[in-house]
Write an enzyme that holds these catalytic residues in place. Structure first.
Site, mmCIF file in Angstrom:
data_model
loop_
_atom_site.group_PDB
_atom_site.id
_atom_site.type_symbol
_atom_site.label_atom_id
_atom_site.label_comp_id
_atom_site.label_asym_id
_atom_site.label_seq_id
_atom_site.Cartn_x
_atom_site.Cartn_y
_atom_site.Cartn_z
ATOM 1 N N ASP A 1 -9.457 3.768 18.188
ATOM 2 C CA ASP A 1 -9.847 3.531 16.790
ATOM 3 C C ASP A 1 -10.083 2.041 16.532
ATOM 4 O OD1 ASP A 1 -10.521 4.228 14.205
ATOM 5 O OD2 ASP A 1 -8.457 4.222 13.470
ATOM 6 N N GLY B 1 0.824 -1.202 0.000
ATOM 7 C CA GLY B 1 0.000 0.000 0.000
ATOM 8 C C GLY B 1 0.853 1.244 0.000
ATOM 9 N N ASP B 2 0.265 2.338 -0.487
ATOM 10 C CA ASP B 2 0.975 3.609 -0.537
ATOM 11 C C ASP B 2 0.008 4.706 -0.134
ATOM 12 O OD1 ASP B 2 3.383 5.244 -1.422
ATOM 13 O OD2 ASP B 2 1.799 6.117 -2.662
ATOM 14 N N GLY B 3 0.442 5.571 0.773
ATOM 15 C CA GLY B 3 -0.413 6.654 1.259
ATOM 16 C C GLY B 3 0.312 7.971 1.278
ATOM 17 N N LYS C 1 6.791 -0.758 7.243
ATOM 18 C CA LYS C 1 6.209 0.551 6.954
ATOM 19 C C LYS C 1 7.349 1.563 6.821
ATOM 20 C CE LYS C 1 3.347 1.347 10.320
ATOM 21 N NZ LYS C 1 2.194 1.929 11.063
#
Length: 392
Positions: free
Chosen positions: A125, A11-13, A33
């Site tokens: 959360d 994933g990429d954010g 990460k």
């Protein structure tokens, strides 16, 4: 980072990327990460709430942060790798969960929360995406919004995903407690029976309305610290009657319904603690909870590295202040995942600082560079040993 070989990007954010990798020395599959922001001092790393919380919490039902590596001013988190998250499992579920399966998931989550709350943190959360599962083992993950129980309020008003956000947070109270985690537990328990969210609000106002539709109108004295009570006053709550939960979830026992109603009480003071919830009659039936010390599903199985579901991680940066900087992540399975291939190897020539989180017994043969930084971090955690190597 030369000890880790990257298998694929997951994933990429905005503020980071996540990779699946394995340790070429131990052959262990891990999740890496990489923060996009530069970190020029170890103090910046220490101030990350996720690092503070995960280095202090050591429990079979809490995801393990294995290492923090600072290399050429870039920061890497090395996590244990988990195959799925509870959201994806529910999404792909072809039949309702049995109550025994639900008890097992809930028991593990509550045991993790007992440890977390008992050690001075609340998550803020909790949601199915942040509950990672490998086989039948469940672990709580994503501590980017975690906060110390004894930290001084007021707290930030925006925490947790809306569908699992406690009403006192929706009403903008800044003096909430660990009870907000217990509300989320109740919402997740209901979702395990229905396989769909019980309070799927499309906005904060709609979220409050959805809660009223299920639980009925609240008792106004339950919210003495709410700063925006007009949000509920504007809702025509007088005509809303509570729903019979047995009609919503006919496959749930009366004990399960009672536990949901207790956890999802409008009044946070009436919600049971994690420890009290485990004593509820819902858990009186014998529950098979996997014991990770007897059989750990996360041990490397290189002979079985065929096509498996990949993890997809969606990343958000929830804060702008240094103390609020973290990498939030949501894991999901990519249904079109192909066979794993090694894509590239992280440079072997970079200078790096490595921080090992304390786990189990020390192994002197594992050296840690930048010992001054390591001792500084150990002092932060209150560790007594003066060795410059930490293991997990």
């Amino acid at each position: 980072m030369e000890r880790y070989k990257i298998l694929e990007e997951l994933g990429d954010g905005t503020c980071g990327s996540v990779f699946k990798a394995f340790n070429i020395e131990t052959f262990e599959i891990v999740a890496v990460k990489k923060m996009k922001r530069k970190f020029y001092f170890w103090e910046e790393c220490m101030n990350l709430r996720e690092v503070k919380a995960l280095c202090k919490l050591n429990h079979p039902n809490i995801v393990k942060l294995k290492e923090v590596v600072r290399e050429n001013n870039e920061l890497f988190f090395i996590f244990e790798y988990m195959e799925h998250n509870l959201y994806q499992i529910m999404k792909e579920q072809q039949r309702p969960f049995s109550e025994g399966e639900i008890r097992s998931f809930m028991s593990q989550m509550l045991q993790g929360l007992v440890h977390m709350h008992g050690n001075g943190y609340f998550h803020r959360d909790l949601k199915p995406e942040n509950l990672l599962v490998t086989k039948d083992f469940l672990k709580i993950a994503d501590f980017g919004l975690a906060r110390e129980v004894l930290s001084m309020p007021p707290y930030t008003e925006y925490v947790s995903t809306r569908w699992y956000r406690a009403p006192e947070v929706l009403l903008q109270s800044s003096y909430y407690t660990t009870a907000i985690d217990m509300w989320a537990v109740g919402a997740i328990l209901a979702e395990l029976f229905t396989l769909s969210p019980i309070f799927p609000g499309e906005s904060e106002i709609d979220q409050l309305y959805k809660i009223c539709c299920v639980l009925g109108a609240p008792d106004w004295i339950s919210f003495p610290e709410a700063t925006n009570i007009s949000r509920l006053i504007n809702i025509s709550y007088s005509d809303i009657s509570p729903t019979n939960l047995s009609d919503i979830m006919p496959n749930a026992s009366s004990e399960a319904v009672d536990l949901i109603l207790q956890l999802c009480s409008w009044d946070p003071l009436r919600r049971p603690t994690a420890e009290q919830a485990l004593q509820h009659p819902f858990f009186n039936v014998d529950v098979h909870v996997p014991h990770p010390l007897l059989c750990d599903p996360l041990e490397p199985r290189l002979n079985n590295m065929g096509a498996k579901p990949n993890l997809e991680l969606n990343l958000w940066d929830f804060g702008t202040e240094p103390d609020d900087c973290f990498l939030g992540l949501t894991l999901a399975v990519k249904p079109s995942a192909s066979n794993l291939e090694m894509v590239h190897t992280v440079s072997q020539s970079m200078e790096e600082d490595i921080l090992f989180c304390p786990r189990l017994n020390d192994h002197p043969e594992q050296s840690v560079r930048s010992s001054t930084h390591q001792l500084e971090f150990r002092n932060l955690l209150g560790l007594q040993s003066h060795h410059c190597s930490l293991t997990f």
